[in-house]
Write a protein that holds these residues in place. Structure first.
Motif, PDB file in Angstrom:
ATOM      1  N   ASN A 261      -1.918  -4.782  -1.859  1.00 17.17           N
ATOM      2  CA  ASN A 261      -0.857  -4.004  -1.230  1.00 17.17           C
ATOM      3  C   ASN A 261      -0.197  -3.071  -2.241  1.00 17.17           C
ATOM      4  OD1 ASN A 261       0.191  -3.566   1.317  1.00 17.17           O
ATOM      5  ND2 ASN A 261       1.951  -4.898   1.010  1.00 17.17           N
ATOM      6  N   LEU A 262       0.108  -3.607  -3.412  1.00 21.48           N
ATOM      7  CA  LEU A 262       0.701  -2.804  -4.479  1.00 21.48           C
ATOM      8  C   LEU A 262      -0.300  -1.772  -4.996  1.00 21.48           C
ATOM      9  CD1 LEU A 262       2.850  -2.110  -6.545  1.00 21.48           C
ATOM     10  CD2 LEU A 262       2.208  -4.145  -7.850  1.00 21.48           C
ATOM     11  N   LYS A 263      -1.557  -2.147  -5.119  1.00 21.39           N
ATOM     12  CA  LYS A 263      -2.580  -1.208  -5.585  1.00 21.39           C
ATOM     13  C   LYS A 263      -2.707  -0.013  -4.644  1.00 21.39           C
ATOM     14  CE  LYS A 263      -5.584  -4.554  -7.940  1.00 21.39           C
ATOM     15  NZ  LYS A 263      -6.912  -5.206  -7.903  1.00 21.39           N
ATOM     16  N   THR A 522       0.948  -8.651  -1.974  1.00 19.15           N
ATOM     17  CA  THR A 522      -0.301  -9.140  -1.376  1.00 19.15           C
ATOM     18  C   THR A 522      -0.365  -8.723   0.080  1.00 19.15           C
ATOM     19  OG1 THR A 522      -0.291 -11.055  -2.857  1.00 19.15           O
ATOM     20  CG2 THR A 522      -1.683 -11.189  -0.902  1.00 19.15           C
ATOM     21  N   PRO A 523      -1.465  -8.138   0.551  1.00 21.33           N
ATOM     22  CA  PRO A 523      -1.559  -7.699   1.946  1.00 21.33           C
ATOM     23  C   PRO A 523      -1.598  -8.863   2.926  1.00 21.33           C
ATOM     24  CG  PRO A 523      -3.669  -7.429   0.854  1.00 21.33           C
ATOM     25  CD  PRO A 523      -2.687  -7.817  -0.201  1.00 21.33           C
ATOM     26  N   GLN A 524      -1.313  -8.546   4.181  1.00 25.50           N
ATOM     27  CA  GLN A 524      -1.218  -9.576   5.215  1.00 25.50           C
ATOM     28  C   GLN A 524      -2.519 -10.358   5.370  1.00 25.50           C
ATOM     29  OE1 GLN A 524       1.630 -10.260   6.903  1.00 25.50           O
ATOM     30  NE2 GLN A 524       0.624 -11.987   7.877  1.00 25.50           N
ATOM     31  N   GLU A 525      -3.668  -9.675   5.283  1.00 29.47           N
ATOM     32  CA  GLU A 525      -4.938 -10.374   5.525  1.00 29.47           C
ATOM     33  C   GLU A 525      -5.234 -11.425   4.466  1.00 29.47           C
ATOM     34  OE1 GLU A 525      -6.052  -6.363   3.526  1.00 29.47           O
ATOM     35  OE2 GLU A 525      -4.632  -7.106   5.023  1.00 29.47           O
ATOM     36  N   ARG A 558       8.801  -8.973   2.328  1.00 30.35           N
ATOM     37  CA  ARG A 558       8.558  -8.485   3.686  1.00 30.35           C
ATOM     38  C   ARG A 558       7.081  -8.217   3.892  1.00 30.35           C
ATOM     39  NH1 ARG A 558      11.634  -3.395   3.371  1.00 30.35           N
ATOM     40  NH2 ARG A 558      11.857  -3.872   1.168  1.00 30.35           N
ATOM     41  N   ALA A 559       6.599  -8.504   5.050  1.00 28.05           N
ATOM     42  CA  ALA A 559       5.165  -8.354   5.354  1.00 28.05           C
ATOM     43  C   ALA A 559       4.849  -6.920   5.750  1.00 28.05           C
ATOM     44  CB  ALA A 559       4.757  -9.311   6.459  1.00 28.05           C
ATOM     45  N   ILE A 560       4.899  -6.028   4.781  1.00 24.27           N
ATOM     46  CA  ILE A 560       4.572  -4.616   5.007  1.00 24.27           C
ATOM     47  C   ILE A 560       3.307  -4.299   4.241  1.00 24.27           C
ATOM     48  CG2 ILE A 560       5.317  -2.230   4.642  1.00 24.27           C
ATOM     49  CD1 ILE A 560       8.178  -3.189   4.892  1.00 24.27           C
ATOM     50  N   ASP A 561       2.326  -3.690   4.911  1.00 25.46           N
ATOM     51  CA  ASP A 561       1.072  -3.336   4.259  1.00 25.46           C
ATOM     52  C   ASP A 561       0.987  -1.826   4.088  1.00 25.46           C
ATOM     53  OD1 ASP A 561       0.318  -5.936   4.124  1.00 25.46           O
ATOM     54  OD2 ASP A 561      -0.873  -5.905   5.959  1.00 25.46           O
ATOM     55  N   PHE A 562       0.403  -1.386   2.981  1.00 25.53           N
ATOM     56  CA  PHE A 562       0.265   0.050   2.704  1.00 25.53           C
ATOM     57  C   PHE A 562      -1.187   0.472   2.832  1.00 25.53           C
ATOM     58  CE2 PHE A 562       4.135  -1.162   0.488  1.00 25.53           C
ATOM     59  CZ  PHE A 562       4.990  -0.164   0.878  1.00 25.53           C
TER      60      PHE A 562
END
Length: 562
Positions: A261-263, A522-525, A558-562
């Motif tokens: 997610n950060l990447k 970390t992404p949601q998946e 928070r569960a936010i994905d980029f």
């Protein structure tokens, strides 16, 4: 120390200088190493009737030559400072007299100023202002040295480093000359040329020209990979400050396991400081604050950003800012900020920022910590130069709320214990770095099944602990002079007590803070079926944020994905 300063950021040096000459300011002071460039600007302004109504002849003074005219001809016996000032006083024409390195008579560094020179300069103020023909004196020097007696009479003029256009002009000229000669191969798209020019920002014209020349002769070609050669020139500037540290990092984003997610957030902002981003109305990002569990990759990804973005990485040690001399700490912070901006676009990394500002609110340092902190926050809020700030923190709760206010950082990311998928990636990275020799690898296979089995056994381990267990397993095999086996890794796991057990309460507190204030790295998946604690040891209590106690509650952010 209070000084008059002509610092108008919205105006060019030429415009500011012309206004001061027309207003008959008697003494101006320009601090710069670029003697030829500043003389070129002064001569251009002094001869431009569109900028000043009365053109002026430009004279220069050096200790080695005395006063010389525009043709470098000496004008009498004027090497001695008082003789030179007497000549200026009697000069009967419109003129600008540039005194180079005249600061040696102003004292500083424990030396007393030449009081005869100081008195003579003060005597000249009214005479210069009332002269029937306009005359201005400009001091140029690499250093700003000004005695108290002259502070009200001397106006400081900022002389910025070369602009993007000036450096690009030098690069284009060098490319044209070398292409015609057929000596250098040029492989540059227009955007890649911008990257080279941006990499050279913060250098003088001479330094930039040297950097481009070195890049060309090193391998007989010029391409985007030569950004690293230019950054080596910038490293010299950093070494001379003593406050900032130039970090050499060979880390790539591929060397950082997980944190997708950060990447992705970082990848979308790559090259945002280039002119091409202005088409979208975008400005360069301000920075990120990364908090989370110790050992989970905050510092690692900070170093990897430099490689991804091809920008210099500068580390600011807050401890070096503070000094025992009253007032010097604030000056050190100003110098650090000025250097970072001079090297922009650049990345400024502040590791464990909460430790650097731990003295806030105490009276032991007479408010120095609070002033330094306020100075830094103001710069973060108002900076327009492309300096991307990465701040990492373990104990985020010790930071004052002003740090987290929008406008200081673009985003706050929380790095938790790695998920199973992330642990598999981390294991793969560290095994790939070390398992090269066939005799060491033997029959051991880095299969998905093996990585999955080890990832299950290391639930609750941080990235640093996973790296350590790989090293420990290799030492087991090395000590017995044999190939590595799965049992070596399992033994290393059994002998490790992870932070998730020894610091369970602290990790829980960090998660509770980040649950509503930060975005998970970390992404949601990757968070599916994540428990957050090693199954064979006491589990970390999960925050009871809702009746289902779901994954988002178990992992802060928070569960936010980029």
């Amino acid at each position: 120390m209070v000084m008059k300063t002509a610092n108008k950021m919205s105006k060019s040096t030429e415009t500011v200088l012309s206004e001061l000459l027309k207003a008959r300011f008697p003494f101006l002071y320009i601090s710069t190493y670029e003697e030829e460039r500043v003389l070129s600007v002064i001569r251009s302004v002094a001869a431009d009737v569109n900028l000043i109504k009365t053109p002026r002849r430009v004279y220069t003074w050096r200790l080695t030559t005395g006063i010389t005219d525009e043709f470098s001809q000496k004008v009498g016996d004027t090497a001695a400072p008082l003789k030179a000032l007497e000549y200026i006083e009697k000069l009967d024409e419109a003129a600008v007299i540039v005194l180079q390195d005249f600061h040696i008579y102003f004292g500083g560094n424990g030396k007393l100023p030449d009081f005869h020179v100081i008195r003579k300069l003060r005597d000249m103020v009214i005479k210069l202002k009332l002269s029937p023909r306009p005359k201005n004196v400009i001091f140029t020097s690499p250093f700003l040295v000004l005695p108290n007696e002259l502070q009200k009479d001397v106006t400081i003029v900022d002389f910025n480093l070369p602009t993007f256009e000036e450096i690009k002009s030098i690069l284009n000229e060098m490319i044209s000359v070398n292409e015609q000669a057929g000596r250098i191969r040029i492989h540059l798209m227009e955007e890649e040329k911008e990257q080279l020019v941006n990499a050279a920002l913060g250098l003088t014209l001479s330094e930039a020209e040297n950097a481009f020349a070195r890049a060309m002769v090193e391998d007989g070609k010029l391409d985007v990979d030569d950004v690293d050669v230019i950054l080596k020139e910038k490293e010299q500037i950093i070494k001379k400050t003593g406050i900032l540290e130039f970090i050499k990092s060979d880390l790539r984003m591929e060397d950082v396991g997980g944190l997708e997610n950060l990447k992705r957030w970082l990848q979308k902002r790559n090259r945002s400081w280039l002119d091409s981003a202005s088409k979208y109305g975008l400005s360069a990002p301000k920075g990120v604050l990364i908090t989370g569990v110790p050992g989970c990759g905050k510092s690692l990804i900070s170093k990897a950003i430099s490689s991804m973005w091809h920008l210099p990485l500068l580390r600011l040690d807050i401890g070096k800012i503070f000094s025992g001399i009253v007032g010097s700490s604030e000056e050190n912070m100003r110098e650090a900020i000025k250097t970072a901006e001079a090297l922009a676009p650049a990345i400024l990394w502040i590791d464990e920022i909460e430790k650097g500002f731990s003295g806030l609110g105490s009276n032991g340092d007479s408010g120095t910590s609070a002033r330094i902190f306020g100075q830094f926050l103001t710069w973060m809020q108002e900076k327009s130069s492309p300096v991307f700030v990465i701040a990492t923190a373990n104990n985020i709760q010790s930071l004052p709320p002003e740090m987290m206010r929008k406008g200081r950082f673009d985003e706050i990311f929380f790095v938790d214990l790695p998920t199973k998928r992330e642990r598999m990636e981390i294991l793969k990275v560290h095994m790939g770095k070390r398992l090269h020799d066939a005799s060491v690898v033997g029959s051991f296979e880095q299969s998905p099944e093996t990585l999955s089995e080890l990832a299950d056994s290391t639930e609750g381990f941080v990235g640093a602990e996973i790296e350590h267990l790989v090293v420990s397993a290799l030492f087991e095999a090395f000590s017995e002079n044999r190939s590595i086996t799965l049992a070596d890794f399992e033994r290393a796991i059994e002998n490790t007590v992870p932070l998730s057990v020894t610091q369970a309460e602290q990790i829980l507190a960090i998660r509770e803070w980040a649950n509503i204030r930060a975005i998970t790295a970390t992404p949601q998946e990757d968070r599916v079926d994540y428990n957050g604690a090693p199954p064979r040891k006491p589990e970390i209590p999960k925050p009871e944020n809702n009746e289902n106690n779901d994954i988002h509650a178990a992992r802060g952010g928070r569960a936010i994905d980029f």
